[in-house]
Write a protein that holds these residues in place. Structure first.
Motif, PDB file in Angstrom:
ATOM      1  N   GLY B 258       0.752  -1.195   0.092  1.00  0.00           N
ATOM      2  CA  GLY B 258       0.054  -0.023   0.010  1.00  0.00           C
ATOM      3  C   GLY B 258       0.654   1.111  -0.090  1.00  0.00           C
ATOM      4  N   ARG B 259       2.004   1.338   0.395  1.00  0.00           N
ATOM      5  CA  ARG B 259       2.638   2.389   0.517  1.00  0.00           C
ATOM      6  C   ARG B 259       3.442   2.644  -0.892  1.00  0.00           C
ATOM      7  NH1 ARG B 259       3.610   0.641   6.041  1.00  0.00           N
ATOM      8  NH2 ARG B 259       5.276  -0.621   5.235  1.00  0.00           N
ATOM      9  N   ARG B 260       3.834   1.491  -1.596  1.00  0.00           N
ATOM     10  CA  ARG B 260       4.270   1.764  -2.764  1.00  0.00           C
ATOM     11  C   ARG B 260       3.301   1.769  -4.198  1.00  0.00           C
ATOM     12  NH1 ARG B 260       6.359  -3.380  -4.171  1.00  0.00           N
ATOM     13  NH2 ARG B 260       5.944  -4.145  -2.180  1.00  0.00           N
ATOM     14  N   CYS B 261       2.125   1.365  -3.825  1.00  0.00           N
ATOM     15  CA  CYS B 261       0.865   1.386  -4.948  1.00  0.00           C
ATOM     16  C   CYS B 261       0.411   2.794  -5.087  1.00  0.00           C
ATOM     17  CB  CYS B 261       0.020   0.158  -4.552  1.00  0.00           C
ATOM     18  SG  CYS B 261      -1.322   0.420  -5.690  1.00  0.00           S
ATOM     19  N   LEU B 262       0.162   3.077  -6.130  1.00  0.00           N
ATOM     20  CA  LEU B 262      -0.206   4.504  -6.576  1.00  0.00           C
ATOM     21  C   LEU B 262      -1.880   4.386  -6.537  1.00  0.00           C
ATOM     22  CD1 LEU B 262       1.986   5.384  -9.569  1.00  0.00           C
ATOM     23  CD2 LEU B 262       2.333   6.387  -7.208  1.00  0.00           C
ATOM     24  N   ALA B 263      -2.340   3.300  -6.459  1.00  0.00           N
ATOM     25  CA  ALA B 263      -3.811   3.254  -6.781  1.00  0.00           C
ATOM     26  C   ALA B 263      -4.293   3.764  -8.093  1.00  0.00           C
ATOM     27  CB  ALA B 263      -4.626   3.645  -5.473  1.00  0.00           C
ATOM     28  N   CYS B 264      -3.512   3.445  -8.893  1.00  0.00           N
ATOM     29  CA  CYS B 264      -3.689   4.542 -10.214  1.00  0.00           C
ATOM     30  C   CYS B 264      -4.771   3.516 -11.277  1.00  0.00           C
ATOM     31  CB  CYS B 264      -2.633   4.555 -11.030  1.00  0.00           C
ATOM     32  SG  CYS B 264      -1.739   3.200 -11.586  1.00  0.00           S
ATOM     33  N   ASP B 315      -8.213   2.649   2.110  1.00  0.00           N
ATOM     34  CA  ASP B 315      -6.754   2.922   1.718  1.00  0.00           C
ATOM     35  C   ASP B 315      -6.273   1.814   0.767  1.00  0.00           C
ATOM     36  OD1 ASP B 315      -5.564   0.643   3.193  1.00  0.00           O
ATOM     37  OD2 ASP B 315      -6.265   1.596   4.990  1.00  0.00           O
ATOM     38  N   THR B 316      -5.089   2.233   0.314  1.00  0.00           N
ATOM     39  CA  THR B 316      -4.649   1.541  -0.894  1.00  0.00           C
ATOM     40  C   THR B 316      -4.179  -0.043  -0.478  1.00  0.00           C
ATOM     41  OG1 THR B 316      -3.757   3.576  -1.668  1.00  0.00           O
ATOM     42  CG2 THR B 316      -2.929   1.709  -2.689  1.00  0.00           C
ATOM     43  N   ARG B 319      -7.205  -2.106  -1.132  1.00  0.00           N
ATOM     44  CA  ARG B 319      -7.609  -1.893  -2.532  1.00  0.00           C
ATOM     45  C   ARG B 319      -6.775  -3.150  -3.278  1.00  0.00           C
ATOM     46  NH1 ARG B 319      -8.817   4.487  -3.916  1.00  0.00           N
ATOM     47  NH2 ARG B 319     -10.163   4.661  -1.902  1.00  0.00           N
ATOM     48  N   VAL B 352       4.835   2.304 -11.341  1.00  0.00           N
ATOM     49  CA  VAL B 352       6.073   2.092 -10.357  1.00  0.00           C
ATOM     50  C   VAL B 352       6.381   0.592 -10.189  1.00  0.00           C
ATOM     51  CG1 VAL B 352       5.536   3.819  -9.122  1.00  0.00           C
ATOM     52  CG2 VAL B 352       4.262   2.113  -8.519  1.00  0.00           C
TER      53      VAL B 352
END
Ligand code: SF4
Ligand code: SF4
Ligand code: SF4
Ligand code: SF4
Lengths: 263, 376
Positions: B258-264, B315-316, B319, B352
């Motif tokens: 979740g800290r690396r993922c952009l949820a893009c 939060d990511t 997701r 990423v």
């Protein structure tokens, strides 16, 4: 009895006028729209009645003078639904770059007689001074979104604009990713959609003119930009370019040691 | 090993496109465009990417030109067949106010177009079979999907080269195409070995100037295809990961992703099996009508888990967990197989470079939760 037409005002603060063009560029659609709504104040179109009571007020531009601050309060008091139109009104715009520097010193350096100017040292988004009911992002805004918003208000609906990341729109439009194929520092993953992925469709990386998306992970994207070879100052400039007063972008810009784009 | 009907010599390859056009098909084939390879209208083999290959790595895609006559040495572009059958955005209906006569609804349906797609890969055919299952398999088949799907004629190309991001051998979906095609080609320098997979394919093959293959040609093709599978660097730790992932719902690694993922949502947009969509109402600004649209959505948006005033997956990490546990886990319960066909697109097109094969391995390396989440 014919229902009363929606009364609309379009106001201008410190800005380039580009967002108001979203109305004027619509051409015939604007004529058709003025059959359905009353533009009671819209200087670029003709009608002038800045103090009128209205249902919907669009305001372009940020607050850069004391006079604008006072005018904003008067507009708010006379408008049922207030919309910030574009990047300047919503998140300061380019001129908000001075908020990151000593704006007062700049004014003294640039103008021979500072006392002739009613200019504030900062450029402020509307939402920092009054309640804003809806923000329409973009530099400039997308005319389709503006018309969409009026259409919904005119039908008594509460307009809601998408805040998903631009990448989704980019993929739906079939654009090819500029970050993955060209190594460009695209801000699409942290920028809200709405422009139709205009820049990536022309092979160019998004520079974030629609402001932060719903859930922007600027930290991970900034680290990716480092990996692409950008120096800290260049990363800061990406985030602070158009929407430097939007908290998520401002914070990201400052994280990479941000200073305004040029001295 | 396939049953080859014959060899289409390279100098006669254009007859394939001519026959298809003669039979009333619009022919889509791979072309070099915007730094990648995409399906676009083609009228001859000279439009195809002869000699082009791509370099793929997490978050990275670049084309390179080599000195080779082969038109299908590249592996995958950013999209498979999905945009042709499941439109990225389309109007479903328009409602109009008839003054004094209430409301009138009109549905919008696409016309069935005869489209032949040249150069479809095994993984994308497997993905299409899954999408068919999803959109057409239930009691309420999707009419818009059906109309688009019905017009397709598919010409597969077995992969003789895999990208470093490919792992179809581990999911069992490639590099050879086994079903779902009308015609399948194996490309050699001198031409194409042809197989048929349907009546339409047989009819098409019968109209091509095929010659019997030379000794050794079939074996060469088979060797190259096998090698494309064996050379794959990535794999998933198993075919059915439903139980393993259910048992790791509370793994700390989700937060780390979740800290690396952009949820893009790039991963879900390029994934050939993802089918989520959302709906939108767009009132006409100056006329008394309004159109209702459907467009691709993603489990990475807030709208995807928005229910009555709350976003369930705020939060990511949640997701990403939804995406991976559905794709590799819950699909087994829903569709009897994993939702991943090993195309690797979500790895390449992630800005990423998040790699689901690595994340899955990392998740499985952790011990199962001791909570009772496992039996849910
Ligand atoms: S070009 Fe930019 S907006 Fe488009 S998918 Fe890539 S990162 Fe996202
Ligand atoms: S792609 Fe980005 S910079 Fe370009 S118009 Fe859209 S939001 Fe603005
Ligand atoms: S999950 Fe990734 S590798 Fe698997 S089918 Fe989807 S895009 Fe391809
Ligand atoms: S895994 Fe990658 S492509 Fe998918 S949402 Fe996260 S950052 Fe985007």
């Amino acid at each position: 009895m014919e229902p009363r037409k929606l009364r609309v005002a379009v106001h201008k603060f410190a800005s380039c006028d580009g967002c108001q063009l979203a109305f004027l560029n619509a051409g015939e659609a604007l004529l058709a729209l003025s059959e359905r709504v009353d533009f009671v104040h819209f200087a670029e179109l003709g009608p002038m009645d800045p103090e009128a009571e209205v249902d919907v007020a669009f305001i372009e531009g940020s607050v850069c003078t004391r006079e604008e601050g006072d005018r904003l309060q008067r507009i708010r008091a006379r408008s049922r639904f207030l919309i910030s139109l574009g990047a300047c009104a919503t998140a300061g715009g380019l001129q908000a770059l001075r908020n990151l520097a000593d704006g007062e010193a700049w004014l003294n350096e640039i103008y021979p007689r500072r006392e002739y100017l009613d200019a504030l040292a900062t450029a402020t988004p509307l939402s920092e001074e009054v309640t804003v009911d809806l923000a329409i992002w973009g530099c400039p805004v997308n005319g389709e979104q503006v018309f969409q918003v009026i259409a919904e208000l005119e039908r008594g609906l509460t307009p809601r604009l998408p805040d998903d990341p631009l990448c989704l729109e980019c993929k739906r439009r079939g654009a090819v990713c500029t970050l993955v194929t060209q190594g460009r520092p695209c801000l699409g993953p942290v920028t809200r959609g709405g422009c139709g992925a205009l820049c990536p469709r022309f092979g160019r990386d998004c520079y974030g003119c629609f402001g932060p998306s719903e859930h922007p992970n600027t930290e991970a994207l900034g680290r990716r930009f480092e990996g692409l070879g950008l120096i800290d100052a260049a990363i800061a400039r990406r985030f602070l370019f158009i929407n430097s007063a939007a908290p998520a972008f401002r914070e990201a810009g400052l994280r990479w040691g941000g200073r305004p784009a040029c001295p | 090993m396939g049953t080859y009907l014959g060899l289409l010599q390279r100098r006669h390859a254009d007859t394939l496109i001519q026959r298809l056009r003669g039979a009333g098909y619009h022919v889509l084939g791979p072309v070099v465009q915007d730094g990648t390879i995409r399906y676009a209208p083609v009228d001859g083999f000279d439009r195809l990417p002869a000699g082009w290959v791509e370099q793929q790595a997490p978050g990275h895609y670049r084309l390179q030109k080599r000195d080779s006559p082969r038109c299908f040495s590249w592996t995958l572009g950013p999209q498979g067949l999905k945009p042709l059958t499941f439109a990225p955005e389309e109007p479903l209906w328009t409602v109009e106010r008839r003054h004094g006569h209430g409301l009138e609804f009109h549905s919008h349906f696409p016309e069935t177009k005869k489209q032949a797609v040249l150069g479809v890969r095994a993984c994308d055919l497997a993905a299409l079979a899954l999408q068919d299952r999803h959109f057409l398999g239930g009691p309420h088949p999707d009419e818009r999907y059906r109309r688009r799907r019905e017009g397709l004629l598919l010409i597969a190309v077995h992969c003789h080269r895999a990208a470093p991001t490919c792992f179809c051998a581990s999911t069992g979906d490639g590099p050879r195409a086994h079903h779902g095609f009308d015609l399948a080609l194996s490309e050699l320098d001198e031409g194409y070995l042809v197989e048929a997979g349907s009546e339409a394919g047989h009819a098409l093959a019968a109209a091509l100037p095929l010659i019997p293959p030379q000794p050794g040609q079939q074996a060469r093709a088979e060797r190259e295809i096998r090698h494309a599978g064996e050379a794959q660097e990535r794999r998933l730790p198993g075919r059915d990961l439903m139980t393993a992932l259910r048992a790791r719902r509370d793994a700390a690694h989700w937060e780390e992703i979740g800290r690396r993922c952009l949820a893009c949502g790039n991963c879900t947009s390029v994934c050939p099996t993802c089918f989520c969509h959302c709906h939108q109402e767009r009132p006409h600004p100056t006329e008394d009508r309004s159109s209702h649209y459907r467009q691709w959505d993603s489990c990475f948006t807030s709208g995807h888990s928005y229910i009555h005033g709350i976003v369930i997956r705020e939060d990511t990490a949640l997701r990403y967990r939804q995406w991976l546990s559905h794709k590799l886990g819950e699909w087994h319960a829903q569709y009897g197989r994993s939702g991943c066909v090993g195309c690797g697109r979500c790895i390449t097109w992630c800005p990423v470079g998040i790699d689901l094969t690595h994340e899955t391995a990392a998740l499985l390396a952790a011990p199962p939760d001791d909570s009772e989440a496992c039996d849910a």
